[in-house]
Structure formats: C-alpha cells, structure tokens
Design a protein around this motif. Sequence first.
Motif, PDB file in Angstrom:
ATOM      1  N   SER A 342       0.839  -1.196   0.000  1.00 16.35           N
ATOM      2  CA  SER A 342       0.000   0.000   0.000  1.00 16.35           C
ATOM      3  C   SER A 342       0.876   1.250   0.000  1.00 16.35           C
ATOM      4  N   ASP A 343       0.268   2.383  -0.317  1.00 15.69           N
ATOM      5  CA  ASP A 343       0.994   3.650  -0.384  1.00 15.69           C
ATOM      6  C   ASP A 343       0.890   4.457   0.907  1.00 15.69           C
ATOM      7  N   GLU A 344       0.607   3.781   2.014  1.00 11.92           N
ATOM      8  CA  GLU A 344       0.511   4.490   3.286  1.00 11.92           C
ATOM      9  C   GLU A 344       1.834   5.202   3.584  1.00 11.92           C
ATOM     10  N   GLY A 345       1.747   6.414   3.962  1.00 11.94           N
ATOM     11  CA  GLY A 345       2.936   7.204   4.236  1.00 11.94           C
ATOM     12  C   GLY A 345       3.356   8.049   3.055  1.00 11.94           C
ATOM     13  N   LEU A 346       3.258   7.506   1.858  1.00 17.16           N
ATOM     14  CA  LEU A 346       3.708   8.235   0.674  1.00 17.16           C
ATOM     15  C   LEU A 346       2.847   9.471   0.438  1.00 17.16           C
ATOM     16  N   LEU A 347       1.525   9.279   0.497  1.00 13.63           N
ATOM     17  CA  LEU A 347       0.634  10.416   0.293  1.00 13.63           C
ATOM     18  C   LEU A 347       0.734  11.401   1.459  1.00 13.63           C
ATOM     19  N   GLU A 348       0.854  10.867   2.667  1.00 13.02           N
ATOM     20  CA  GLU A 348       0.990  11.700   3.855  1.00 13.02           C
ATOM     21  C   GLU A 348       2.241  12.565   3.799  1.00 13.02           C
ATOM     22  N   SER A 349       3.278  12.052   3.158  1.00 11.10           N
ATOM     23  CA  SER A 349       4.550  12.756   3.140  1.00 11.10           C
ATOM     24  C   SER A 349       4.559  14.007   2.281  1.00 11.10           C
TER      25      SER A 349
END
Length: 357
Positions: A342-349
């Motif tokens: 999943s892209d968790e963290g990537l979008l948040e960053s």
Amino acid sequence: MNKLRDWLTIQPIVPAEDYGFFGPGSVTWKVWSYPTSLTIGFQRAVVIEELDPNLIAAVDKTSDIYKRPRTRYDRTLRYFAMVAFDDSRATTHAADVLVKIHSKAIGTDPVIGGTYDANDPASQLWIHLTAWHSILVAYEKYGPGKLSPAEEAQYWEECAVAAELQTCNPADVPRDREGVQAYFEAMRPHLVGSDIAKRAMNHLLQAEVMLPTMPLLLRPATRFITWFLRRGTLATMPRWMREMADLPTGRFLDAVALPFLSAAFTLVSLSSYLELILLRLLSPASVPVAARVLRAVPPTNPVTTTPREAQRRFGLANPRDAHVELRQRQYRRVFGEHASPSDEGLLESQSILGAIQ
C-alpha cells in the motif's frame, strides 16, 4: 520576465520553532551549509548508495529515479536538509513518516537473492553513513579543506545523533575517520556493480536530470556546468568503486575539475542569496529549510535538543520500533499475498517533503 523575477525572489523566511538537533555552533551547520554539500556531496552519496544490492533492488523496483528524477531528488534532499537544519518537531515527524514510506520498499532481490527491506537497520546505516561521509568528502576536496581533529570528532558525534532518526543503532556509527574507513572496507565484499546499479549510477551522475527544463539559450552552459559536477563527483569516489561500476577513472580529468569547482564553490559561498538561488534550481523544497541557516534567521526558541528527546515530547516512537503493525501488514501483502504494498505514508509525506509529482 515575471517568471524570471519570481525565480530570483527569495520568499519571506518563516522562523523555525527551535534549532533542531545541532544549531549555529555545530560542525554539521558549518559543513552542510557550504555549497559543496547539497551539490557534489549529495550527488556522490546517491550514486555510491546504488552499489548496495538491497538498496538498488528497491530503487529499481519503483523506477522513480527514471520516471520522476527531479521530484525524487528534491524530496530526498529536503529530508536531509531537515535533519541538518530544521526544527525538532518538523524533523521527527518527517523521520516518522519516512518509516511508513520505507515499509513499502520491500521485496525479493533480483541480483543476490533473498529479501530486501528499506527499514532494515543495516540498509539505513549504509544510507546514513554514505550521506554524512560524502558531504564531508566534498567539503574537504572542493571547499575550505580538512576539519581540525576536534571538529572532525564533533562531526561524527553529531552524525551519531542524527542516526537516532533512522532505524539503525546510533552506537554502530563510527566516531572517527578510521572507523568510517573500516566500515566501508567491511562493506566492500557486499557491494555489487550489477547492471541495474551501473544504470542507476550513470543516470544519477547526469546532474541535468535533477534540473528543471532550461531555456534553449542556457542549455550549452548547463551542459558545461553539469559535466564539471559529474566529473567532480567521480573524482571524490575511490577508484575501486569506480572500477566496480565501470565508471571513468582518468586522473587527468579529475585534476581538471578541481580548480574550476573549488573556485566556483568559493564564489558561491560568498553570497547566501546566490546559494539560495542555485539551491532552488536543484531542490526548491529545500530552500525554506536552508534559508533560515544561510540567512541566520533565529528560531522562536533558540535551543537544541536530541531526536530521542523530541520523539518523547511529540509522542513518536524510536524509528526502529515505529509502525510495526503497518510493516507487518506490508510484509503479508508482498510476501504472503504477492500483491503490491500500500501507499501508506507516501501520500501523507507530500505535506512534509513536497509533492510526489
């Protein structure tokens, strides 16, 4: 004309909350604020890193350095600038989000077999030491020269402090030049000049891939400057590394680059305004962070702290122990379900390190 005026204008500088982990009396600020650091020093670091088969496996899997090299360079450079210069709140949160981003950089190594994990402490130590060592090497070769013994000892102590933001053990950070050299010698048998490593290294040595599209009239000058940056970076690399990666090893061209780059960096270092304008070319996202140091803008609270103290204050875990559930979930997806992470963290960053695209 308006676009050029906007580009040459330094925006108002917002003071940081505090001095972060180092501050104006640190050797880190002395070395990292010199224009060699976020140019040749950082380019050297990202090039050498690719010799680690686990790291290049993760890099090659995403292909981000080929699909969006400027964005990838900008975000990475901003993170390292935050570690050196930014306040404790912003930097510890950035490090925490980075653990989430790295949780998706897992898979099977296509060159040596086995698995790779960007959060692995050994991989994080390799990245950390390669960056701090490269910044110092560039400073010594093209900048003011070698640090005093006391300054160098302080530099490596500060490097160990910065390691508290990574998943590696700060106790594993060497505290002197001999220890750093011993570390790289110990790593040497594990490094591989694979085809994917060579491709990435040659790509990253082309500094123009990190730059915005230049006006037609400026392209010849850009090619001239980026040739010197490439050659200057190569000249800082040990010959065995260059031979491993099939990179040029000619001593004559190494020598040609030295006086030009030394003079250019000396000239740039005389003007913080010029430093910031050139940094904007390489990494627009790093400018607000570096500007506070280059323009000597004091924080609202002029104190320093440590990453461990900041992590406790802001309710964040030691990176080594952070987001365990997410990391386990990513492992199940990739190795158990053979699905993409999943892209968790990537979008948040994006709000911390800058936009992905």
